[in-house]
Design a protein around this motif. Sequence first.
Motif, short mmCIF file in Angstrom:
data_model
loop_
_atom_site.label_atom_id
_atom_site.label_comp_id
_atom_site.label_asym_id
_atom_site.label_seq_id
_atom_site.Cartn_x
_atom_site.Cartn_y
_atom_site.Cartn_z
N LYS A 47 -0.70 5.69 -9.18
CA LYS A 47 -0.28 5.59 -10.57
C LYS A 47 0.19 4.21 -11.00
O LYS A 47 0.15 3.89 -12.20
CB LYS A 47 0.85 6.60 -10.85
N ASP A 48 0.63 3.37 -10.07
CA ASP A 48 1.20 2.08 -10.45
C ASP A 48 0.10 1.03 -10.63
O ASP A 48 -0.64 0.72 -9.69
CB ASP A 48 2.20 1.60 -9.39
N ALA A 49 0.02 0.47 -11.81
CA ALA A 49 -1.04 -0.49 -12.11
C ALA A 49 -0.97 -1.73 -11.22
O ALA A 49 -2.00 -2.28 -10.83
CB ALA A 49 -0.96 -0.91 -13.58
N ASN B 67 -3.11 0.98 -4.75
CA ASN B 67 -3.83 1.36 -3.53
C ASN B 67 -2.94 2.16 -2.59
O ASN B 67 -1.72 1.99 -2.56
CB ASN B 67 -4.37 0.12 -2.84
N PHE B 68 -3.58 3.04 -1.80
CA PHE B 68 -2.78 3.98 -1.03
C PHE B 68 -3.49 4.45 0.24
O PHE B 68 -4.72 4.36 0.38
CB PHE B 68 -2.43 5.20 -1.88
N ILE C 178 6.53 13.94 -12.96
CA ILE C 178 7.01 13.11 -11.85
C ILE C 178 6.53 11.67 -11.92
O ILE C 178 6.88 10.85 -11.06
CB ILE C 178 6.60 13.70 -10.48
N LYS C 179 5.76 11.33 -12.92
CA LYS C 179 5.11 10.02 -12.95
C LYS C 179 6.09 8.86 -13.04
O LYS C 179 5.76 7.73 -12.66
CB LYS C 179 4.12 9.93 -14.10
N ASP C 180 7.32 9.11 -13.48
CA ASP C 180 8.30 8.03 -13.59
C ASP C 180 9.13 7.83 -12.32
O ASP C 180 9.92 6.89 -12.23
CB ASP C 180 9.24 8.29 -14.78
N TYR C 181 8.97 8.72 -11.34
CA TYR C 181 9.66 8.54 -10.06
C TYR C 181 8.94 7.48 -9.23
O TYR C 181 7.71 7.34 -9.29
CB TYR C 181 9.70 9.85 -9.27
N SER C 182 9.71 6.76 -8.41
CA SER C 182 9.09 5.80 -7.50
C SER C 182 8.65 6.48 -6.20
O SER C 182 7.70 6.03 -5.54
CB SER C 182 10.07 4.67 -7.17
N ILE D 33 0.86 -1.17 0.00
CA ILE D 33 0.00 0.00 0.00
C ILE D 33 0.90 1.23 0.00
O ILE D 33 1.76 1.39 0.87
CB ILE D 33 -0.91 0.03 1.24
N LYS D 34 0.75 2.10 -0.99
CA LYS D 34 1.55 3.33 -1.05
C LYS D 34 1.10 4.29 0.05
O LYS D 34 -0.08 4.29 0.44
CB LYS D 34 1.40 3.99 -2.41
N THR D 35 2.02 5.12 0.54
CA THR D 35 1.68 6.03 1.63
C THR D 35 2.21 7.43 1.39
O THR D 35 3.24 7.61 0.72
CB THR D 35 2.24 5.52 2.97
N GLY D 36 1.52 8.41 1.96
CA GLY D 36 1.96 9.79 1.82
C GLY D 36 1.45 10.67 2.94
O GLY D 36 0.46 10.34 3.60
#
Length: 378
Positions: free
Chosen positions: A243-245, A249-250, A203-207, A121-124
């Motif tokens: 953004k990551d297929a 989820n985040f 920025i879409k190509d940054y991890s 799960i991505k976080t921010g």
Amino acid sequence: MTHKSIIYLVLSLLLFNCKTHDVVKKEIPSKAKNVILLIGDGTGLSQISSAFYFKETSPNYARFKTIGLIKTSSSRQDITDSAAGATAFASGVKTYNGAIGVADDSTEVETLVEIVSPQNIKTGVISTSSIQHATPASFYAHAINRGLYEDIAADMVASDIDFFAGGGTRFFNQRKDGKNLLEDLKTKGFGINTTALDDFARIKDYSKMAYLLATTHMDSIGGNGRGDFLPKATELGIQFLSKDADHPNFFIMIEGSQIDWGGHANDANYLIAELIDFDNAIGKALDFAEKDGNTLVIVTADHETGGFTLSASTKTREDGSTYSDYSEVAGTFSTKGHSAALIPVFAYGPGAEEFAGIYENTEIFHKILEATNWSNKN
């Protein structure tokens, strides 16, 4: 079998099937795949009410159907501070005022970021203060005192956060130990911008992505301040984290920090301007959630600040006497500190109904885990 008996049997079967279908639907409620938690620091009901009087458009708060109330006392004090309040949200425990990601006995407690990151799960976190300030820090750091900003910045580097935006550059690159933690962030794959928010395409190509747009705290919204940073960062953070297929989820926490500061200053104009800015960020979150269908949006606050009230304006007659003008609303205050008022909780999306009622602030953490397929494995 008679004709009437056959009709009765058919109707009975149809009714049974309908009831069975309803039971199945009730037994399998949908789970949220994403969670957007918005915290308006210092925002009580009167602060929220100000948007209904002073915002030129309809407030986004009005879009919610599910509303609850939380009790906010910390483990040792009736009136909480932001550190204990945010730790309750982030880890589900009551702690003492000033504590960041630790329990009342000062032992570290696991945060939502630490729980969900291993589950892909991505976080921010986003804040209009420094990113090391009490509320955002409680979601990724552990400190016995909220003032340990350099230690908290080091915890950010060590964390699994994927996106953050706010102020606080100095705690990364103007440190007493001489380290430049911005270089450490780059090593971890972060793109870093200390000037302005980018368009998503850049920025879409940054991890991972970091925005540090002030030495300490962000400017206020008024005058030549930070502009529409908060709603823009909200939209950008959601785009980036989803953004990551393979892992779309985040979880993201978004703080309107300076509503609290307007309350401390007993400055109604400052407070209301910050509240309206926060409401615009709520709108970005709800717009995404309505289109997505799998996102739970929760809006609440750690505590109320200022004992803020929307009262009648006080006017003066020609003879010097005063009266209350009920046709005009003004913001007044009873304290320069926090209050113990119950705080509203607004929820939208899968699991929103669980946020109705009156409960402790720690339940926000537990209700998030219940509303998702995420789990605390410890």
